[in-house]
Design an enzyme around this catalytic site. Structure first.
Site, PDB file in Angstrom:
ATOM      1  N   CYS A   7       0.717  -0.955   0.054  1.00  0.00           N
ATOM      2  CA  CYS A   7       0.075   0.086   0.121  1.00  0.00           C
ATOM      3  C   CYS A   7       0.799   1.128   0.130  1.00  0.00           C
ATOM      4  CB  CYS A   7      -0.924   0.018   1.227  1.00  0.00           C
ATOM      5  SG  CYS A   7       0.029  -0.628   2.674  1.00  0.00           S
ATOM      6  N   HIS A  61      -2.203   5.358   6.465  1.00  0.00           N
ATOM      7  CA  HIS A  61      -0.731   5.904   6.603  1.00  0.00           C
ATOM      8  C   HIS A  61      -0.721   7.403   6.227  1.00  0.00           C
ATOM      9  CE1 HIS A  61       0.580   1.521   6.890  1.00  0.00           C
ATOM     10  NE2 HIS A  61      -0.102   1.317   5.582  1.00  0.00           N
TER      11      HIS A  61
HETATM   12  P1  NAD Z   1      -4.825 -10.507   6.326  1.00  0.00           P
HETATM   13  O1  NAD Z   1      -4.433 -11.259   7.689  1.00  0.00           O
HETATM   14  O2  NAD Z   1      -6.105  -9.696   6.735  1.00  0.00           O
HETATM   15  O3  NAD Z   1      -5.488 -11.802   5.452  1.00  0.00           O
HETATM   16  C1  NAD Z   1      -4.784 -12.996   5.167  1.00  0.00           C
HETATM   17  C2  NAD Z   1      -5.754 -14.041   5.122  1.00  0.00           C
HETATM   18  O4  NAD Z   1      -4.999 -14.995   4.710  1.00  0.00           O
HETATM   19  C3  NAD Z   1      -6.381 -14.297   6.373  1.00  0.00           C
HETATM   20  O5  NAD Z   1      -7.691 -14.370   6.066  1.00  0.00           O
HETATM   21  C4  NAD Z   1      -5.696 -15.735   6.761  1.00  0.00           C
HETATM   22  O6  NAD Z   1      -6.705 -16.331   7.484  1.00  0.00           O
HETATM   23  C5  NAD Z   1      -5.473 -16.290   5.196  1.00  0.00           C
HETATM   24  N1  NAD Z   1      -4.640 -17.419   5.516  1.00  0.00           N
HETATM   25  C6  NAD Z   1      -3.414 -17.479   6.467  1.00  0.00           C
HETATM   26  N2  NAD Z   1      -2.740 -18.463   6.153  1.00  0.00           N
HETATM   27  C7  NAD Z   1      -3.283 -19.117   5.000  1.00  0.00           C
HETATM   28  C8  NAD Z   1      -3.010 -20.362   4.192  1.00  0.00           C
HETATM   29  N3  NAD Z   1      -1.918 -20.999   4.590  1.00  0.00           N
HETATM   30  N4  NAD Z   1      -3.766 -20.751   3.226  1.00  0.00           N
HETATM   31  C9  NAD Z   1      -4.794 -19.699   2.830  1.00  0.00           C
HETATM   32  N5  NAD Z   1      -5.197 -18.474   3.471  1.00  0.00           N
HETATM   33  C10 NAD Z   1      -4.258 -18.269   4.615  1.00  0.00           C
HETATM   34  O7  NAD Z   1      -3.878 -10.240   5.669  1.00  0.00           O
HETATM   35  P2  NAD Z   1      -3.745  -8.748   4.611  1.00  0.00           P
HETATM   36  O8  NAD Z   1      -3.731  -7.466   5.340  1.00  0.00           O
HETATM   37  O9  NAD Z   1      -4.965  -9.132   3.763  1.00  0.00           O
HETATM   38  O10 NAD Z   1      -2.421  -9.035   3.972  1.00  0.00           O
HETATM   39  C11 NAD Z   1      -2.378  -9.993   2.859  1.00  0.00           C
HETATM   40  C12 NAD Z   1      -1.161  -9.519   1.940  1.00  0.00           C
HETATM   41  O11 NAD Z   1      -1.467  -8.197   1.458  1.00  0.00           O
HETATM   42  C13 NAD Z   1       0.163  -9.348   2.922  1.00  0.00           C
HETATM   43  O12 NAD Z   1       1.091  -9.679   1.831  1.00  0.00           O
HETATM   44  C14 NAD Z   1       0.053  -8.015   2.932  1.00  0.00           C
HETATM   45  O13 NAD Z   1       1.377  -7.455   3.213  1.00  0.00           O
HETATM   46  C15 NAD Z   1      -0.500  -7.488   1.792  1.00  0.00           C
HETATM   47  N6  NAD Z   1      -1.052  -5.923   1.937  1.00  0.00           N
HETATM   48  C16 NAD Z   1      -1.706  -5.601   2.965  1.00  0.00           C
HETATM   49  C17 NAD Z   1      -2.073  -4.507   3.236  1.00  0.00           C
HETATM   50  C18 NAD Z   1      -2.892  -3.892   4.359  1.00  0.00           C
HETATM   51  O14 NAD Z   1      -2.642  -2.856   4.861  1.00  0.00           O
HETATM   52  N7  NAD Z   1      -3.579  -4.695   5.086  1.00  0.00           N
HETATM   53  C19 NAD Z   1      -1.982  -3.422   2.274  1.00  0.00           C
HETATM   54  C20 NAD Z   1      -1.580  -4.005   1.207  1.00  0.00           C
HETATM   55  C21 NAD Z   1      -0.905  -5.151   0.932  1.00  0.00           C
END
Ligand code: NAD
Length: 344
Positions: A147, A226
């Site tokens: 992000c 942010h």
């Molecule tokens: P999150 O924790 O909200 O969601 C991750 C999901 O993956 C959860 O539902 C979890 O249960 C699931 N999960 C965990 N292990 C798993 C597995 N082995 N198989 C399938 N599913 C599984 O995380 P998020 O914030 O959505 O982040 C996901 C990605 O996006 C990360 O790489 C993060 O860095 C990136 N990201 C996050 C944001 C943010 O601010 N939240 C912004 C941009 C990018």
């Protein structure tokens, strides 16, 4: 052709990308992978998204909780044209789930998109629609940058192209965690990221290597957005108005004014809700117009990033590029913007 998309990891990013895919006419969701039978299953089912359990041994837990399970993750991946991996960027034992899953996708010969929590080296190709769409056309593995990196690229790339950037210094004020997370902090402290540069500057260079940028970051007790304080040395002297005009014409960047009551990230989030955005999401990067200032060759500005949503349109464009659905980046961006009701 309607591309069949599987979402692996139905959390903050995964559920938003799933919705955005379902608003397109050239791609559709064929299922989402969940690890546990939590409340997100309820809305997934209401939206008509089939739920797949992350592994065989988890199927029964979903059934016991009263949720329909269509199968296991591997069965979903086999059926998909592309997988959007939205699993966590870190796991407790080290490494990431994305790293583990890449091996699975490779075995099945399936293309996949990873998110910004993964390292650039996982795919060797990091994506931002405006910056390098063309490079990702037909690519098998792409990482949509984080992000914060997305936010920095949105405002820096057009300035770099039209004026030229000698160097950038940015201080990122990071939200502690996402609003749905009741476990992480800090709750009442300011936590500096001691490593300099923070990973954000180098991450911008994973997409545009010739932007000379370094970054520092602190984490503060908020869940809403942010904020970036950006200082840029330009290659030539310009007027403040010249930079503002560039951003007026830049997609997914909006100019806001503190005199209109945009005093903090709180009002930006309220604005997104007033726009009627799903989940109150703000896909655009807001820049404070009255905070933009050029003194000689030094440009100063402040922008905010809605961490939960700015990467969502980028994921849609990445699918289009990788699946050869559209070779013209501007057409893909326009279509994504229209379907997500992005201001410009
Ligand atoms: P999150 O924790 O909200 O969601 C991750 C999901 O993956 C959860 O539902 C979890 O249960 C699931 N999960 C965990 N292990 C798993 C597995 N082995 N198989 C399938 N599913 C599984 O995380 P998020 O914030 O959505 O982040 C996901 C990605 O996006 C990360 O790489 C993060 O860095 C990136 N990201 C996050 C944001 C943010 O601010 N939240 C912004 C941009 C990018």
């Amino acid at each position: 052709m309607v591309v069949k998309v599987a979402i692996n990891g139905y959390g903050t990013i995964g559920k938003r990308v799933a919705d955005a895919v379902s608003w397109q006419d050239d791609m559709k969701i064929i299922g989402v992978v969940k690890t546990r039978p939590t409340y997100e299953c309820i809305t997934a089912m209401q939206k008509g998204f089939k739920i797949y359990a992350a592994s065989d041994d988890k199927v029964q837990a979903f059934k016991d909780a009263g949720f329909d399970v269509a199968g296991t993750a591997k069965e979903l991946f086999e059926e998909a044209d592309i997988i959007v991996d939205c699993t966590p960027g870190k796991k407790k034992e080290g490494g990431t789930t994305g790293e583990d899953y890449k091996k699975v996708y490779e075995e099945l010969g399936k293309p996949a998109i990873f998110q910004g929590g993964e390292k650039h080296k996982l795919t060797g190709l990091s994506f931002n629609a405006f910056a390098n769409y063309e490079k990702c056309i037909g690519a098998k593995y792409v990482r949509v940058v984080s992000c914060n990196t997305t936010g920095l690229l949105r405002t820096l790339v057009p300035v770099h192209r039209e004026i030229g950037i000698e160097n950038v210094k940015v201080v990122l004020v990071r939200r502690a965690t996402d609003p749905n997370d009741s476990k992480k902090g800090p709750l009442n402290a300011i936590q500096p990221e001691i490593k300099v540069p923070s990973h954000h500057g180098p991450d911008v260079q994973s997409v545009v290597p010739d932007i000379n940028i370094s970054s520092m970051a602190v984490v503060v007790p908020t869940t809403i957005m942010h904020l970036h304080n950006v200082m840029v040395t330009l290659k030539k002297e310009v007027k403040t108005e010249d930079v503002i005009n560039i951003w007026k014409n830049t997609t997914r960047v909006i100019l806001v004014n503190s005199k209109h009551g945009f005093e903090s990230t709180a009002q930006l989030m309220e604005y997104a809700k007033d726009l009627g955005r799903p989940r109150g999401d703000l896909y655009e990067i807001p820049v404070w117009k009255d905070g933009v200032s050029v003194v000689g060759r030094e440009l100063y500005y402040t922008q905010a990033v809605h961490q939960e949503s700015d990467v969502v349109p980028e994921n849609i464009d990445a699918i289009r590029a990788m699946m050869n659905l559209e070779s013209d980046k501007l057409k893909s961006i326009e279509k994504t913007n229209r379907t997500l009701k992005i201001i410009k």
